[in-house]
Design a protein around this motif. Structure first.
Motif, short mmCIF file in Angstrom:
data_model
loop_
_atom_site.label_atom_id
_atom_site.label_comp_id
_atom_site.label_asym_id
_atom_site.label_seq_id
_atom_site.Cartn_x
_atom_site.Cartn_y
_atom_site.Cartn_z
N TYR A 155 0.54 -0.96 -0.48
CA TYR A 155 0.04 0.35 0.17
C TYR A 155 0.71 0.73 0.26
O TYR A 155 1.90 0.90 0.45
CB TYR A 155 -1.09 0.31 1.03
N LYS A 156 0.25 2.86 -0.61
CA LYS A 156 0.79 3.72 -0.68
C LYS A 156 0.77 4.31 0.70
O LYS A 156 1.91 4.89 0.68
CB LYS A 156 0.53 4.76 -1.88
N LEU A 157 -0.20 3.76 1.76
CA LEU A 157 -0.32 4.45 3.19
C LEU A 157 0.15 2.71 4.23
O LEU A 157 0.75 3.90 5.49
CB LEU A 157 -1.54 4.60 2.86
N GLN A 158 1.58 2.69 3.55
CA GLN A 158 2.61 1.44 4.44
C GLN A 158 3.04 2.65 5.24
O GLN A 158 3.76 3.78 4.98
CB GLN A 158 3.07 0.66 3.76
N ALA A 159 3.11 2.35 6.35
CA ALA A 159 3.37 3.19 7.52
C ALA A 159 5.38 3.04 7.22
O ALA A 159 6.08 2.11 6.39
CB ALA A 159 3.24 2.27 9.35
N LYS A 160 6.26 4.23 7.59
CA LYS A 160 7.66 4.41 7.50
C LYS A 160 8.02 3.55 7.92
O LYS A 160 9.10 2.38 7.98
CB LYS A 160 7.94 5.75 6.66
N GLU A 161 8.01 2.92 9.25
CA GLU A 161 8.06 2.38 9.94
C GLU A 161 7.19 1.97 10.83
O GLU A 161 6.30 2.66 11.09
CB GLU A 161 9.75 2.76 10.43
N GLY A 162 6.91 0.79 11.50
CA GLY A 162 6.12 -0.18 12.45
C GLY A 162 5.18 -0.43 11.46
O GLY A 162 5.11 -0.17 10.72
N HIS A 163 3.94 -0.61 12.32
CA HIS A 163 2.82 -1.06 11.80
C HIS A 163 1.72 -0.23 11.66
O HIS A 163 2.11 1.14 11.31
CB HIS A 163 1.68 -2.03 12.73
N SER A 164 0.92 -1.08 10.05
CA SER A 164 0.93 0.95 9.37
C SER A 164 -1.03 0.45 9.99
O SER A 164 -1.51 -0.23 10.64
CB SER A 164 0.60 0.25 8.02
#
Length: 323
Positions: free
Chosen positions: A201-210
């Motif tokens: 996904y484009k909205l995945q978190a930059k780090e850790g869980h989304s």
């Protein structure tokens, strides 16, 4: 024989309770079994056949409207979910579902038929409320991972004679679904545990869980036609939490924000649980943003005068913006 919701619920509740005791099953599972039996006309194990047959005749009699059946099932759902420890076992308040249906009616007023999808359908109370309310021929779709809620949703849609196709899966995985005209959902709030899938996904978190609620917005957009509308019940902190900059950037690129309507805080346990109705349109050729975004804090829906006043304001906004 007229359909009385309270009377029908009383009979349904008694059938569920006797099935629970006879089969040592939880309330929601028992509700699912009793509803499936009502579809088939087969008395479930351990329940009173006279009471069952009486309810079967009431639900299936000619002239019974789907909304009365939905309200009866909803009362049983509310009772069952009160005793549930699972966070996904919550029900969208009727007043909120009706408001969302009202907006869909306004947005789709020129359409005789359209397709609608709820990617977090649960027991399908929100989806069926909207479908019962909107005056058009609607093909519905719902996706739900919880098997008990899904079984209740299927039986509920069938008993209401609504045309809904359900997917039993993680709704954030790929779906066998062509893009729809409208997406509606009460978004699950929190972290999404599958980092591997989130990475698509484009909205995945930059780090850790989304955030699941961010991914559901993107997934909704993935399955909406260009120019289609999406109505989400979102947490009030949607645009102030961490990861919100990413979300705002994504929306600027892909959507027009139509409205953000904050629900009265009196509806929620605490301020941090407060929610709003968020309405967007998927960008495309020929779409344009509203001259003015519809922003409002909705009054207590128990106050008819204030509710009428806000509805007049919303009506006038629609006339100005959409003709």
């Amino acid at each position: 024989m007229t359909f009385e919701v309270e009377k029908a619920f009383y009979t349904l509740d008694k059938l569920i309770e006797t099935y629970m005791e006879a089969n040592n099953e939880p309330y929601l599972d028992s509700l699912s079994i009793v509803m499936q039996s009502l579809q088939k006309g087969e008395v479930p194990n351990g329940v009173n056949s006279q009471s069952f047959n009486q309810l079967y005749e009431t639900v299936n009699q000619e002239g019974t409207d789907g909304e009365s059946v939905r309200k009866t099932i909803q009362l049983a759902l509310i009772k069952g979910m009160k005793g549930s420890t699972q966070h996904q076992h919550v029900i969208t308040p009727d007043s909120v579902a009706m408001f969302m249906g009202y907006f869909i009616q306004k947005l789709m007023k020129d359409e005789q038929a359209f397709r609608i999808f709820d990617p977090a359908s649960g027991a399908a109370n929100l989806l069926t409320t909207v479908m019962n309310q909107v005056k058009a021929e609607i093909q519905g779709y719902g996706s739900e991972i919880d098997p008990t809620l899904l079984q209740i949703a299927v039986a509920s849609a069938n008993l209401q004679q609504l045309n809904i196709e359900f997917f039993h899966q993680d709704s954030l995985q790929k779906l066998l679904l062509d893009p729809v005209d409208v997406v509606v959902a009460d978004l699950p709030v929190g972290y999404y545990p599958d980092d591997m899938n989130a990475s698509t996904y484009k909205l995945q978190a930059k780090e850790g869980h989304s955030y699941a609620h961010h991914l559901f917005i993107e997934q909704g957009m993935n399955y909406t036609k260009t120019g289609g509308y999406l109505l989400f019940l979102v947490p009030n902190f949607l645009f102030t939490s961490d990861q919100s900059e990413q979300l705002q950037e994504y929306l600027r690129e892909n959507a027009h924000i139509i409205g953000f309507l904050q629900l009265p805080l009196s509806m929620f346990k605490s301020e941090q649980h407060g929610k709003s109705i968020f309405i967007i349109q998927k960008k495309g050729k020929g779409t344009k943003p509203p001259k003015e975004t519809l922003m409002a804090a909705l009054p207590s829906l128990k106050d008819p005068n204030k509710t009428s006043a806000i509805l007049r304001q919303i009506d006038s906004w629609f006339q100005k913006e959409m003709g």
